[in-house]
Structure formats: C-alpha cells, structure tokens
Scaffold this motif. Sequence first.
Motif, PDB file in Angstrom:
ATOM      1  N   ALA A  26       0.834  -1.207   0.000  1.00 47.41           N
ATOM      2  CA  ALA A  26       0.000   0.000   0.000  1.00 47.41           C
ATOM      3  C   ALA A  26       0.865   1.252   0.000  1.00 47.41           C
ATOM      4  N   VAL A  27       1.940   1.260   0.807  1.00 43.64           N
ATOM      5  CA  VAL A  27       2.844   2.415   0.851  1.00 43.64           C
ATOM      6  C   VAL A  27       3.539   2.591  -0.496  1.00 43.64           C
ATOM      7  N   ILE A  28       4.015   1.483  -1.076  1.00 41.30           N
ATOM      8  CA  ILE A  28       4.731   1.547  -2.352  1.00 41.30           C
ATOM      9  C   ILE A  28       3.838   2.126  -3.452  1.00 41.30           C
ATOM     10  N   VAL A  29       2.562   1.768  -3.431  1.00 45.29           N
ATOM     11  CA  VAL A  29       1.636   2.251  -4.463  1.00 45.29           C
ATOM     12  C   VAL A  29       1.155   3.667  -4.147  1.00 45.29           C
ATOM     13  N   LEU A  30       0.869   3.923  -2.870  1.00 42.70           N
ATOM     14  CA  LEU A  30       0.243   5.189  -2.492  1.00 42.70           C
ATOM     15  C   LEU A  30       1.175   6.379  -2.655  1.00 42.70           C
ATOM     16  N   VAL A  31       2.436   6.235  -2.290  1.00 41.26           N
ATOM     17  CA  VAL A  31       3.360   7.368  -2.336  1.00 41.26           C
ATOM     18  C   VAL A  31       3.516   7.913  -3.760  1.00 41.26           C
ATOM     19  N   PRO A  32       3.765   7.082  -4.792  1.00 41.51           N
ATOM     20  CA  PRO A  32       3.838   7.639  -6.151  1.00 41.51           C
ATOM     21  C   PRO A  32       2.533   8.298  -6.600  1.00 41.51           C
ATOM     22  N   VAL A  33       1.395   7.749  -6.171  1.00 41.85           N
ATOM     23  CA  VAL A  33       0.116   8.363  -6.535  1.00 41.85           C
ATOM     24  C   VAL A  33       0.001   9.755  -5.936  1.00 41.85           C
ATOM     25  N   VAL A  34       0.368   9.885  -4.653  1.00 43.33           N
ATOM     26  CA  VAL A  34       0.311  11.188  -3.988  1.00 43.33           C
ATOM     27  C   VAL A  34       1.282  12.169  -4.641  1.00 43.33           C
ATOM     28  N   VAL A  35       2.489  11.694  -4.975  1.00 46.96           N
ATOM     29  CA  VAL A  35       3.473  12.558  -5.635  1.00 46.96           C
ATOM     30  C   VAL A  35       2.936  13.038  -6.988  1.00 46.96           C
ATOM     31  N   ALA A  36       2.371  12.117  -7.765  1.00 42.52           N
ATOM     32  CA  ALA A  36       1.835  12.488  -9.077  1.00 42.52           C
ATOM     33  C   ALA A  36       0.694  13.484  -8.942  1.00 42.52           C
ATOM     34  N   LEU A  37      -0.194  13.252  -7.975  1.00 39.95           N
ATOM     35  CA  LEU A  37      -1.323  14.155  -7.771  1.00 39.95           C
ATOM     36  C   LEU A  37      -0.845  15.536  -7.336  1.00 39.95           C
ATOM     37  N   THR A  38       0.158  15.575  -6.449  1.00 39.12           N
ATOM     38  CA  THR A  38       0.679  16.853  -5.982  1.00 39.12           C
ATOM     39  C   THR A  38       1.350  17.630  -7.111  1.00 39.12           C
ATOM     40  N   LEU A  39       2.160  16.936  -7.913  1.00 41.83           N
ATOM     41  CA  LEU A  39       2.811  17.599  -9.042  1.00 41.83           C
ATOM     42  C   LEU A  39       1.783  18.117 -10.034  1.00 41.83           C
ATOM     43  N   TRP A  40       0.744  17.304 -10.291  1.00 41.33           N
ATOM     44  CA  TRP A  40      -0.311  17.759 -11.198  1.00 41.33           C
ATOM     45  C   TRP A  40      -0.984  19.012 -10.664  1.00 41.33           C
ATOM     46  N   ALA A  41      -1.350  19.009  -9.376  1.00 41.55           N
ATOM     47  CA  ALA A  41      -2.094  20.126  -8.800  1.00 41.55           C
ATOM     48  C   ALA A  41      -1.269  21.404  -8.781  1.00 41.55           C
ATOM     49  N   PHE A  42       0.036  21.297  -8.507  1.00 50.28           N
ATOM     50  CA  PHE A  42       0.861  22.494  -8.390  1.00 50.28           C
ATOM     51  C   PHE A  42       1.499  22.901  -9.723  1.00 50.28           C
ATOM     52  N   ALA A  43       1.954  21.928 -10.512  1.00 51.62           N
ATOM     53  CA  ALA A  43       2.726  22.263 -11.706  1.00 51.62           C
ATOM     54  C   ALA A  43       1.854  22.510 -12.935  1.00 51.62           C
ATOM     55  N   TRP A  44       0.774  21.740 -13.086  1.00 50.00           N
ATOM     56  CA  TRP A  44      -0.028  21.878 -14.302  1.00 50.00           C
ATOM     57  C   TRP A  44      -0.648  23.262 -14.451  1.00 50.00           C
ATOM     58  N   PRO A  45      -1.311  23.829 -13.424  1.00 47.03           N
ATOM     59  CA  PRO A  45      -1.849  25.183 -13.602  1.00 47.03           C
ATOM     60  C   PRO A  45      -0.761  26.207 -13.913  1.00 47.03           C
ATOM     61  N   ALA A  46       0.413  26.061 -13.259  1.00 41.43           N
ATOM     62  CA  ALA A  46       1.497  27.011 -13.513  1.00 41.43           C
ATOM     63  C   ALA A  46       2.000  26.913 -14.950  1.00 41.43           C
ATOM     64  N   ALA A  47       2.009  25.694 -15.491  1.00 44.53           N
ATOM     65  CA  ALA A  47       2.485  25.504 -16.865  1.00 44.53           C
ATOM     66  C   ALA A  47       1.479  26.005 -17.891  1.00 44.53           C
ATOM     67  N   ARG A  48       0.247  26.199 -17.503  1.00 43.58           N
ATOM     68  CA  ARG A  48      -0.804  26.638 -18.435  1.00 43.58           C
ATOM     69  C   ARG A  48      -1.230  28.074 -18.161  1.00 43.58           C
ATOM     70  N   THR A  49      -0.358  28.867 -17.525  1.00 38.04           N
ATOM     71  CA  THR A  49      -0.695  30.253 -17.203  1.00 38.04           C
ATOM     72  C   THR A  49      -0.804  31.087 -18.474  1.00 38.04           C
ATOM     73  N   ALA A  50      -1.972  31.703 -18.658  1.00 38.18           N
ATOM     74  CA  ALA A  50      -2.239  32.560 -19.814  1.00 38.18           C
ATOM     75  C   ALA A  50      -3.553  33.282 -19.552  1.00 38.18           C
ATOM     76  N   PRO A  51      -3.749  34.481 -20.127  1.00 36.55           N
ATOM     77  CA  PRO A  51      -5.011  35.198 -19.883  1.00 36.55           C
ATOM     78  C   PRO A  51      -6.206  34.479 -20.499  1.00 36.55           C
ATOM     79  N   ARG A  52      -7.259  34.383 -19.696  1.00 39.72           N
ATOM     80  CA  ARG A  52      -8.514  33.772 -20.152  1.00 39.72           C
ATOM     81  C   ARG A  52      -9.659  34.654 -19.687  1.00 39.72           C
ATOM     82  N   ASP A  53     -10.250  35.398 -20.629  1.00 36.03           N
ATOM     83  CA  ASP A  53     -11.317  36.349 -20.302  1.00 36.03           C
ATOM     84  C   ASP A  53     -10.868  37.307 -19.203  1.00 36.03           C
ATOM     85  N   LEU A  54      -9.647  37.781 -19.316  1.00 38.62           N
ATOM     86  CA  LEU A  54      -9.101  38.723 -18.347  1.00 38.62           C
ATOM     87  C   LEU A  54      -9.783  40.079 -18.539  1.00 38.62           C
TER      88      LEU A  54
END
Length: 336
Positions: free
Chosen positions: A16-44
């Motif tokens: 469970a630890v072996i599987v859960l830790v990579p999932v949490v890491v992937a989810l955290t990177l997605w939540a923090f990095a993906w919005p930052a990588a897609r920063t652009a004006p949208r109906d600003l």
Amino acid sequence: MSADTAAFGAGRRAIAVIVLVPVVVALTLWAFAWPAARTAPRDLPIGVAGPATVVTALEQDLARHEGAFEVHRYADGAAARAAIEDRDVYGAVVVTPGGTELLTASAASPVVAGLLREALTAQVPAGTNVQVTDVVAAPAGDPRGAVLVSSLLPLALAGAAAGAVTTLLGLRGGRAVAALAGAAALAGVAGAALAHSWLGALGGDWWAEAGVLGLTVLAIGSTFAGFAALVGKPGLGLGALLMILLGNPFSGVSSAPELLPTAVGTLGQWLPPGAAGSALRSVSSFEGAGAGGPLLVLSLWAAAGLTATALGARRRSTEPAEPAAAASAPVPARAG
C-alpha cells in the motif's frame, strides 16, 4: 494471530505504501505544476477608453487573442480609473489627444500588470511613447506580492492544525466550536501583526485584514473538524485534499484566477484559500471593493464546517447508546 497472518498483513501494508506514495506525488505535481504551466489570460477583464474609432480598433486588436481578454468600454480615463479601483477590471488602455496611457493595478496582481505592459507594447507602433500609471500600487513593503503569496499556505496549515488538534483532543460540540473560533481569532490578530505591522505587506484597515485572516483560518479549520466529526479521522485527509492539495495551487493568488485554466480558476475561488487571497487583496489595497463574494465563500465554508462539527459530534454521541442498551437488557431465563 499467527506469524503467517502477521507477515501477510505487513506485506499488504508495505505494498500500500509503495503504491500510495507515487500516486500522492503524481497528484501533488499535477495540482501544483499543471496550472502554472498553463498560465495565460482567459477572459481577463480590461478596459478601453477614448475616441470611438480608436477604441474600436483597440478592441479588434485585442480580439485577435481569442478568449484572452474581456474588454469593457468606458467613456473616459476617469471612468476607467474608477473601474480599476472597484476591481471591475485589472487595467485599462486610455487614448487621448496627448497620447496613449496604460492604467494598471499592481495591488490586484503584479503579474497581470506586467502582462498588460507587454501586451500594449506589442500592439502600438514602434517608437510610440506609452505612459504607464499604477492606479492602485502594491504596498511598499510587498511590491511584488511575494509576502501575500507566501502567507496563503501558512494560513491553510494553521486552519488544518486547528481542525486536526480539535479532533485529536476529542473536543466536541460547543467546546469544539469555541476552540476553533478562538484559535481563528488569535491567528487573525497574529497574522495582521506580522504582515501589516511588522512587514508592511498589507496596507488597508488593520482590523479588516485581521478579520479576513481569522475567517480564513476558521473556514479551513472548521472544514477539517467537520469532515472528521462526520466520517472520522479519514475526514482529515479529505480536508487536506481540498484545502491544501487543491485549494492552494488553484487559488490564483500568485498570478490571478483569470490566468489559470478556466475550470481551475473558478474552482479555486470557491475554495477558502482562493477566496482568502481575493478578499485580502480587496481589504488591503482597494478599501474592501470586490470583497463581498470572497467573504461570502469563506463564511459559507465556516458555517458549514461548524454545523458539521456540532451535528457530527451529536451523532457520534448517540452511537454507543445502542450497544449499552443491549448490554443492559435482561437475559431471558433458560427453559427447564
């Protein structure tokens, strides 16, 4: 329990630890990095003002950036300034016989102010002199908004700590509500003392800022405690997912909600961290303009969390009653 059973259980936990830790890491990177990588004006939302023919040409130029800007037309520069001060728009282009002026508000978002300068420079002919006026400047102690951005995560962690400690100490009902409210009030005062009085990063009414900071901690803390009261300790994990893992990167406080992917920016403003960032900017630099919506969001989360805390405690207090009643019931006498 046999040795084989214990070993099997330990093996399952290790997997469970072996599987859960990579999932949490992937989810955290997605939540923090993906919005930052897609920063652009949208109906600003931005404004334009000036002669009709010039304004129309400006609108057409801005429309070439499909979906980037929401253009509002104003009668003159004074109306555009008022719209910026009311937080209706982030900036405005004002064309007069004397030249072109760009009005910005670095207090609303230093990133957007810079983006508008770059966009206008690219639009006007080479050699054209464009005057840039910062209508609502960021506080002198935090010209780039770094302190405001850095304050959001500690606020979320303070709320999480208040909710978790209240739960782990076994506080229920009125005691839990009082503990959460008291901790939030003191956190608001401490936060205002640090950010406003010491660092000079906030420039509005001291008590209004303390109120927003305290309400933020209360909204987050009561959500943690409310989830835990309803579903037990796993509710703390649900609170962390919403308030920290999603709420912090989706808040848009480091740039602006309109620079994030649309769904992310919208969701972020419905979560306490995003609402807190918007409300704090409003009370710090805009005399409360535009704070109504974010304060309503924070109040709804706080009210829902405190209600869940009280109701969950009441529900849990009745759960042991049935086994106790069953144990005290008379045992039928044996026949014969």
